[in-house]
Design an enzyme around this catalytic site. Structure first.
Site, mmCIF file in Angstrom:
data_model
loop_
_atom_site.group_PDB
_atom_site.id
_atom_site.type_symbol
_atom_site.label_atom_id
_atom_site.label_comp_id
_atom_site.label_asym_id
_atom_site.label_seq_id
_atom_site.Cartn_x
_atom_site.Cartn_y
_atom_site.Cartn_z
ATOM 1 N N ALA A 90 0.817 -1.213 0.000
ATOM 2 C CA ALA A 90 0.000 0.000 0.000
ATOM 3 C C ALA A 90 0.853 1.266 0.000
ATOM 4 C CB ALA A 90 -0.935 -0.005 1.203
ATOM 5 N N HIS A 136 -29.781 4.009 -7.141
ATOM 6 C CA HIS A 136 -29.375 4.166 -8.539
ATOM 7 C C HIS A 136 -29.445 5.647 -8.914
ATOM 8 C CE1 HIS A 136 -29.005 3.310 -12.838
ATOM 9 N NE2 HIS A 136 -30.006 4.171 -13.029
#
Length: 481
Positions: free
Chosen positions: A198, A460
């Site tokens: 990372a 959505h």
């Protein structure tokens, strides 16, 4: 006479200061010992300032691709690295003072200096070997200094530091750790990043956005080795598309230094050696726990591979001594440290139904571009464990919000136990997946099954819809692909 506390915490990083706050909330007289700066590495030199740097890189990337969004900006945008670094340091300074405020608000004493455990229940605090960086406004309730202090419970939260490879040790000039990489006086023209975990991949992504020629060298066959290989393959493709050079199954065997550059000898899996010359190199080969000079050997605290050995509640093998966070081993993540601190203190306070930390449910996030996030078992690990599994996938290329964002290169992947419907793991690469992964973490913590996820209504248009579609795909019910 030594001042006595219920709990003394050594180290004020994310694990330490959160443990202190929770201990105070539970009515325990609490003190925290810090040798350098409140907030520890994460706040001052890790999680927070790197995200500030990466935000600047993200804005620069968007500006330089404005035409993709129908916008016209005259000329190429460039970075003022001094201003970028100053903004990052300002963010850290603001939060550093915030930790001091929390100590005052929760009546936690702050002891400046370096602590050594002389026996169970006792520490001696001496002068710090590092310059003490107090908050901009020294606001802790009661600031104390050198002396002897006692407590029934002592929690070690001393964190970790960059690991160095013999012969390739960071020197602060040509070979950097994340400390130097976070505050460059000027941008190098070329950079080698040794290690693609990372830390390494985030700095590689940042410097590439800043216009630096970046080469990543990783000893393992894939970048971000702890992640699912299908996800890292997509991440690698996108990183290379941005201009990063990536060498896997390769190791740096030697570094030759010049006045203002270096040459790395890189050995690949076939035994061939190539030489790469760059202005600077970042050593990002992991971190190691800060277990030295704490008196652990003298009191008999067990350690293993540079970390303190604990159980799921932070207990060591010595009664009254505990450890949390990076010093207690992987995964070395701030949110794991915070959770361990709360669990440890609640167990000390005798709260009922305290659950041991489950490391299998600790999410991992990498904030490169594209972002990577995951929780639980990878597909390979699930198979190694002998699990009979179902795997579902959904591409960002079929998600309306991702397309509208111009971020359609990504994937959501889920792994279920075929017999029980248990969610074993989730792995994501793409826009804002570090903000989405918590949905799967909550699901796993609640022992949610595939059926319950399928009946959950996702809004959505959002990128989060890829999560439900991946679940549906695992069971042959995908709707939009």
């Amino acid at each position: 006479m030594a001042e006595n506390y219920d709990v003394i915490i050594i180290g004020s990083g994310p694990g330490g200061y959160v443990a202190a706050v929770r201990a105070s909330q539970l009515g325990l007289k609490t003190a925290i010992v810090e040798r350098e700066h409140l907030g520890g590495i994460c706040l001052n030199w890790g999680c927070i300032p790197t995200k500030a740097l990466l935000r600047s890189a993200e804005v620069l990337d968007h500006a330089n691709h404005a035409k993709d969004y129908g916008l016209v900006l005259e000329g190429k945008m460039t970075a003022d690295v001094t201003a970028v670094v100053a903004r990052s340091r300002g963010v850290s300074a603001r939060l550093n003072g915030g930790v001091g405020f929390l100590m005052k608000k929760n009546k936690v004493d702050v002891i400046w200096g370096e602590a050594k455990i002389t026996k169970p229940g006792e520490i001696v605090v001496g002068k710090s070997s590092k310059p003490v960086v107090e908050p901009q406004n020294p606001v802790p309730k009661n600031v104390k200094g050198e002396g002897t202090y006692t407590a029934k419970h002592i929690i070690i939260a001393t964190g970790a530091r960059p690991r160095a490879l013999p012969g390739i040790e960071p020197d602060g000039k040509l070979i950097w750790t994340y400390f130097e990489a976070m505050k460059p006086a000027a941008l190098p023209k070329s950079l080698i990043v040794m290690g693609s975990g990372a830390i390494g991949i985030e700095f590689a992504s940042f410097y590439r956005s800043m216009g630096v020629d970046v080469t990543v060298v990783e000893v393992m066959p894939t970048i971000m080795p702890v992640e699912d290989v299908e996800v890292t393959a997509i991440a690698r493709k996108q990183l290379e598309k941005r201009g990063l050079k990536i060498l896997t199954s390769a190791k740096i065997t030697k570094v030759e230094k010049a006045a203002d550059s270096l040459t790395a000898h890189v050995e690949t899996a076939d035994g061939k050696v190539q030489q790469i010359t760059a202005d600077r190199m970042i050593s990002a080969v992991g971190v190691q726990g800060n277990i030295e000079n704490l008196g652990l050997e003298a009191v008999g605290v067990k350690t293993d591979r540079g970390c303190v050995v604990i159980d799921g509640y932070g207990k060591t093998n010595i009664a009254g001594i505990y450890a949390i966070g990076d010093v207690a081993g992987p995964p070395m993540l701030a949110h794991k440290a915070e959770h361990e601190g709360v669990v440890c203190v609640e167990k000390i306070a005798g709260l009922p139904n305290v659950h041991a930390t489950d490391k299998g449910k600790v999410p991992g996030c990498t904030y490169c571009h594209p972002q990577v996030a995951s929780v639980g078992l990878t597909e390979a690990k699930a198979k190694e464990a002998g699990r009979d599994i179902r795997v579902g996938r959904f591409s960002f290329a079929a998600n309306g919000k991702a397309i509208a964002l111009g971020e359609d290169q990504g994937l959501c992947k889920v792994i279920f136990d075929k017999k029980t419907g248990e969610l074993l793991g989730a792995h994501m690469v793409g826009a804002e997946v570090t903000e989405l992964i918590q949905g799967f973490v909550v699901a796993m913590n609640l022992e949610t099954t595939e059926e319950e996820l399928m009946h959950t209504i996702f809004p959505h248009p959002t990128v989060s819809e890829t999560m439900k579609e991946a679940v549906l795909d695992a069971y042959g019910r995908v709707l939009n692909a």
